[in-house]
Motif scaffolding. Structure first.
Motif, PDB file in Angstrom:
ATOM      1  N   MET A 108       0.885  -1.268   0.034  1.00 35.26           N
ATOM      2  CA  MET A 108       0.160  -0.058   0.154  1.00 35.26           C
ATOM      3  C   MET A 108       0.657   1.298   0.119  1.00 35.26           C
ATOM      4  O   MET A 108       0.362   2.378  -0.295  1.00 35.26           O
ATOM      5  N   PHE A 109       1.844   1.225   0.566  1.00 33.27           N
ATOM      6  CA  PHE A 109       2.939   2.263   0.553  1.00 33.27           C
ATOM      7  C   PHE A 109       4.488   1.966   0.257  1.00 33.27           C
ATOM      8  O   PHE A 109       4.549   0.562   0.620  1.00 33.27           O
ATOM      9  N   TYR A 110       5.298   2.792   0.345  1.00 34.37           N
ATOM     10  CA  TYR A 110       6.616   2.520   0.410  1.00 34.37           C
ATOM     11  C   TYR A 110       7.305   3.711   0.803  1.00 34.37           C
ATOM     12  O   TYR A 110       6.900   4.710   0.850  1.00 34.37           O
ATOM     13  N   ILE A 111       8.832   3.358   1.626  1.00 33.04           N
ATOM     14  CA  ILE A 111       9.250   4.486   1.868  1.00 33.04           C
ATOM     15  C   ILE A 111      10.415   5.398   0.962  1.00 33.04           C
ATOM     16  O   ILE A 111      11.143   4.174   0.392  1.00 33.04           O
ATOM     17  N   ASN A 112      10.288   6.687   0.752  1.00 36.30           N
ATOM     18  CA  ASN A 112      10.869   7.155  -0.432  1.00 36.30           C
ATOM     19  C   ASN A 112      12.302   7.740   0.153  1.00 36.30           C
ATOM     20  O   ASN A 112      12.691   7.539   1.173  1.00 36.30           O
ATOM     21  N   GLU A 113      13.175   8.388  -0.764  1.00 37.10           N
ATOM     22  CA  GLU A 113      14.415   8.766  -0.490  1.00 37.10           C
ATOM     23  C   GLU A 113      14.340   9.908   0.830  1.00 37.10           C
ATOM     24  O   GLU A 113      15.483   9.957   1.353  1.00 37.10           O
ATOM     25  N   HIS A 114      13.498  10.318   1.023  1.00 39.48           N
ATOM     26  CA  HIS A 114      13.243  11.581   1.917  1.00 39.48           C
ATOM     27  C   HIS A 114      12.566  10.973   3.344  1.00 39.48           C
ATOM     28  O   HIS A 114      12.138  11.523   4.275  1.00 39.48           O
ATOM     29  N   ASN A 115      12.398   9.531   3.313  1.00 34.51           N
ATOM     30  CA  ASN A 115      12.021   8.763   4.488  1.00 34.51           C
ATOM     31  C   ASN A 115      10.530   9.111   4.770  1.00 34.51           C
ATOM     32  O   ASN A 115       9.703   9.215   5.819  1.00 34.51           O
ATOM     33  N   ASN A 121       4.022   3.423  -7.072  1.00 35.94           N
ATOM     34  CA  ASN A 121       3.652   3.838  -8.571  1.00 35.94           C
ATOM     35  C   ASN A 121       2.657   3.134  -9.276  1.00 35.94           C
ATOM     36  O   ASN A 121       2.505   1.812  -8.932  1.00 35.94           O
ATOM     37  N   ARG A 122       1.623   3.850  -9.981  1.00 35.92           N
ATOM     38  CA  ARG A 122       0.652   3.269 -10.528  1.00 35.92           C
ATOM     39  C   ARG A 122       0.564   3.763 -11.974  1.00 35.92           C
ATOM     40  O   ARG A 122      -0.259   2.935 -12.709  1.00 35.92           O
ATOM     41  N   TYR A 123       1.162   4.538 -12.288  1.00 37.67           N
ATOM     42  CA  TYR A 123       0.990   5.264 -13.756  1.00 37.67           C
ATOM     43  C   TYR A 123       2.512   4.751 -14.802  1.00 37.67           C
ATOM     44  O   TYR A 123       3.443   5.276 -14.167  1.00 37.67           O
ATOM     45  N   PHE A 124       2.061   4.274 -15.553  1.00 39.90           N
ATOM     46  CA  PHE A 124       3.296   3.638 -16.572  1.00 39.90           C
ATOM     47  C   PHE A 124       3.144   4.052 -17.938  1.00 39.90           C
ATOM     48  O   PHE A 124       1.938   4.124 -18.474  1.00 39.90           O
ATOM     49  N   TYR A 125       4.259   4.120 -18.817  1.00 47.09           N
ATOM     50  CA  TYR A 125       4.034   4.236 -20.013  1.00 47.09           C
ATOM     51  C   TYR A 125       4.094   3.080 -20.859  1.00 47.09           C
ATOM     52  O   TYR A 125       4.478   2.194 -20.663  1.00 47.09           O
ATOM     53  N   GLY A 126       3.437   2.971 -22.192  1.00 47.19           N
ATOM     54  CA  GLY A 126       3.637   1.874 -22.808  1.00 47.19           C
ATOM     55  C   GLY A 126       1.921   1.147 -23.071  1.00 47.19           C
ATOM     56  O   GLY A 126       0.921   1.627 -22.912  1.00 47.19           O
ATOM     57  N   ASP A 127       2.112   0.001 -23.867  1.00 48.25           N
ATOM     58  CA  ASP A 127       0.845  -0.844 -23.887  1.00 48.25           C
ATOM     59  C   ASP A 127       0.762  -1.770 -22.775  1.00 48.25           C
ATOM     60  O   ASP A 127       1.706  -2.635 -22.608  1.00 48.25           O
ATOM     61  N   ILE A 155       2.442  -8.689  -5.770  1.00 46.93           N
ATOM     62  CA  ILE A 155       2.926  -7.670  -6.919  1.00 46.93           C
ATOM     63  C   ILE A 155       3.654  -6.744  -6.423  1.00 46.93           C
ATOM     64  O   ILE A 155       3.142  -5.941  -5.107  1.00 46.93           O
ATOM     65  N   SER A 156       4.732  -6.239  -6.919  1.00 43.55           N
ATOM     66  CA  SER A 156       5.611  -5.204  -6.451  1.00 43.55           C
ATOM     67  C   SER A 156       6.147  -4.399  -7.688  1.00 43.55           C
ATOM     68  O   SER A 156       6.416  -5.047  -8.663  1.00 43.55           O
ATOM     69  N   VAL A 157       6.655  -3.318  -7.430  1.00 45.77           N
ATOM     70  CA  VAL A 157       7.318  -2.234  -8.652  1.00 45.77           C
ATOM     71  C   VAL A 157       8.773  -1.985  -7.790  1.00 45.77           C
ATOM     72  O   VAL A 157       8.652  -1.371  -6.737  1.00 45.77           O
ATOM     73  N   ASN A 158       9.951  -2.350  -8.210  1.00 42.49           N
ATOM     74  CA  ASN A 158      11.091  -2.340  -7.982  1.00 42.49           C
ATOM     75  C   ASN A 158      12.176  -1.808  -8.794  1.00 42.49           C
ATOM     76  O   ASN A 158      11.911  -1.774  -9.956  1.00 42.49           O
ATOM     77  N   PHE A 166      11.036  -2.466 -12.559  1.00 43.86           N
ATOM     78  CA  PHE A 166      10.590  -3.695 -13.052  1.00 43.86           C
ATOM     79  C   PHE A 166       9.154  -4.062 -12.329  1.00 43.86           C
ATOM     80  O   PHE A 166       9.244  -3.955 -11.114  1.00 43.86           O
ATOM     81  N   LEU A 167       8.260  -4.641 -12.770  1.00 42.98           N
ATOM     82  CA  LEU A 167       6.952  -4.955 -12.128  1.00 42.98           C
ATOM     83  C   LEU A 167       7.280  -6.625 -11.918  1.00 42.98           C
ATOM     84  O   LEU A 167       7.481  -7.275 -12.703  1.00 42.98           O
ATOM     85  N   SER A 168       7.200  -6.664 -10.618  1.00 43.51           N
ATOM     86  CA  SER A 168       7.606  -8.198 -10.073  1.00 43.51           C
ATOM     87  C   SER A 168       6.372  -8.953  -9.698  1.00 43.51           C
ATOM     88  O   SER A 168       5.553  -8.323  -8.900  1.00 43.51           O
TER      89      SER A 168
END
Length: 379
Positions: A108-115, A121-127, A155-158, A166-168
Motif C-alpha cells: 500500500m505504501f513504500y518509504i521514499n528517499e526522504h523517509n 507507482n501506478r502510472y506507466f508508459y506503454g501498452d 505484486i511489487s514495483v522495484n 521492474f514489475l515483479s
C-alpha cells in the motif's frame, strides 16, 4: 462545379444550335474544358494520397515510420490499478470454476528517499496488453492444475542496480507444501502433460513480446514455497503525481471474520498500512453478542466471509444489519467468487463488498467507509 458540368453537358446535346464563331461561346468552352482537366488532376492526386495513407497504416516498411509508430505507442500511459480492477474480475470468475481463490498482495505504501511514506507507482508508459496477458498466462497455469486452493499473487514495483524499474509478480499456492504441490511445480520445469506444454507455450509467447522480461520457477517466501516469478520492465510516469493519503487521524478498530487465515493475514497487512487495528476471528460464533454490547463494540467495520453470512437465519441477519446504525460500524462482505446468493441479495443495499482479489483502490475505498463510521460516532 456541378452546374458548370451540367451546362457543358446540355450544350453538347444542342451543339448544332451553338454558334462556334461567337467569341463568348468559345471562351466558355475553353473555361469548362480547363475546369474538367483540373478536376481530373485533383481526383488522381486524391487517389494517390489515399493509397499512400493506406500503405502507412497497414503495411509499414519504412524505418522512419516504424520509429514514429513506436514513439506514439510509448507516449501512451496507463493506470495499473485501473487495469487490475477489470483483470481481477476475470481472475475471480476463472478461479470460482475450480473452487480456487485468487489472493493478491500489493504494498500500500513504500518509504521514499526522504523517509516519507508514499503510495507505490501506478502510472506507466506503454501498452499494458502484453503485461496482463503474461500475468494471466502464469496465473492460469496454476489455476487450471489445482482445485480448492488459495492462489497467492504478490505484486511489487522495484528498482534494480541499473536504475531500471521492474514489475515483479510472484504467483504460487498458499499453505503447506505436500507431494502433490511439489510434483505440480516439477511438471512446470519438466512438462509431461500436453495441457501444461500448451500453457507454457502461451506464457513463453507473451513474455517474448516484452523486451527485457523473464520468468523463473523458484522458492520465494513463507507465503508461497513454490512460485512462478515474472520480472517485467516498465517505464514510470511520475507526471500525474500520487494519491492523497487516506490514513485516519485516530486509531480505529475493525473485526475480520474469515475461515481462511491467508485471506485474513493479507487483509490485515493491508489495513494496518493505514494504521487500522485488526482483530481476526475464524468463525462468527458470538458475533451478535459482541457487537450488540455497546461497551465492547469498538469496531468501525466488520469484514465477514460471504459463506459465513449465508449461515445466518433471517432473524439474526436482520439483527446484524440493524446493529450497523446503532453502533456505528459497517458490514463489509468478502466475496470469494462472483456469485451473489439469495441471502446476500436480501441485504445487498445495506452492506458493502470487498471482492477477491482486490486492488489498492478497493482498500482505499474501505478505509473511507471506516472513517465515515467514525465520524458518525463522534457526531
Amino acid at each position: 462545379m456541378k452546374k458548370l458540368l451540367l451546362s457543358l453537358f446540355a450544350s453538347s446535346l444542342f451543339a448544332d444550335s451553338i454558334d462556334f464563331s461567337d467569341r463568348d461561346t468559345i471562351l466558355l468552352f475553353v473555361v469548362l474544358g480547363g475546369l474538367i482537366v483540373l478536376l481530373l488532376v485533383y481526383i488522381y492526386k486524391l487517389k494517390m494520397k489515399l493509397r499512400i495513407h493506406k500503405i502507412k497504416m497497414f503495411d509499414v516498411k519504412d524505418d522512419l515510420d516504424l520509429e514514429s509508430e513506436s514513439f506514439e505507442k510509448s507516449s501512451l500511459y496507463f493506470d495499473l490499478q485501473e487495469v487490475f480492477l477489470y483483470f481481477f474480475k476475470t481472475l475471480n470468475y476463472e478461479a470460482s470454476v475450480r473452487n480456487n481463490i485468487f489472493l493478491v498482495q500489493q504494498d500500500m505504501f513504500y518509504i521514499n528517499e526522504h523517509n516519507e511514506k508514499v503510495p507505490p507507482n501506478r502510472y506507466f508508459y506503454g501498452d499494458y496488453t502484453n503485461i496482463i496477458n503474461a500475468v494471466w498466462a502464469a496465473a492460469d497455469l496454476i489455476n487450471q492444475n489445482v482445485e480448492n486452493e488459495t492462489i497467492f499473487i504478490n505484486i511489487s514495483v522495484n528498482n534494480n542496480i541499473t536504475n531500471r524499474t521492474f514489475l515483479s509478480v510472484d504467483i504460487g499456492v498458499c499453505g503447506i507444501v505436500d507431494d502433490k504441490k511439489a510434483e505440480l511445480f516439477k511438471s512446470f520445469t519438466n512438462p509431461k502433460k500436453l495441457s501444461i506444454v500448451e500453457q507454457l507455450h502461451k506464457l513463453n509467447a507473451y513474455m517474448r513480446k516484452i523486451d527485457g522480461s523473464n520468468y523463473a520457477f523458484k522458492d520465494t517466501s513463507e507465503r508461497i514455497n513454490y512460485a512462478i516469478c515474472l520480472s517485467i520492465p516498465v517505464v514510470v510516469n511520475d507526471g500525474l503525481g500520487s494519491l492523497a493519503d487516506v490514513t485516519p487521524k485516530d486509531k480505529l478498530n475493525v473485526l475480520i471474520i474469515h475461515p481462511n487465515t491467508d485471506i485474513s493475514r493479507t487483509l490485515t497487512a493491508n489495513l494496518e498500512s493505514f494504521e487500522i487495528n485488526c482483530i481476526q476471528n475464524q468463525t462468527s460464533n458470538g458475533l451478535l453478542e459482541k457487537i450488540e454490547d455497546g461497551v465492547n463494540c469498538t469496531f468501525r467495520a466488520v469484514f465477514i466471509d460471504a459463506n459465513l453470512i449465508n449461515q445466518f437465519n433471517d432473524y439474526d441477519l436482520h439483527r446484524l444489519v440493524k446493529a450497523q446504525e446503532e453502533y456505528c460500524f459497517r458490514l463489509v462482505i468478502i466475496l470469494n467468487n462472483h456469485k451473489i446468493t439469495p441471502t446476500i441479495e436480501k441485504i445487498i443495499q445495506e452492506v458493502d463488498f470487498l471482492p477477491l482479489p482486490y486492488t489498492i483502490d478497493n482498500i482505499r475505498s474501505v478505509i473511507n467507509i471506516i472513517k465515515t463510521q467514525h465520524e458518525k460516532l463522534l457526531s
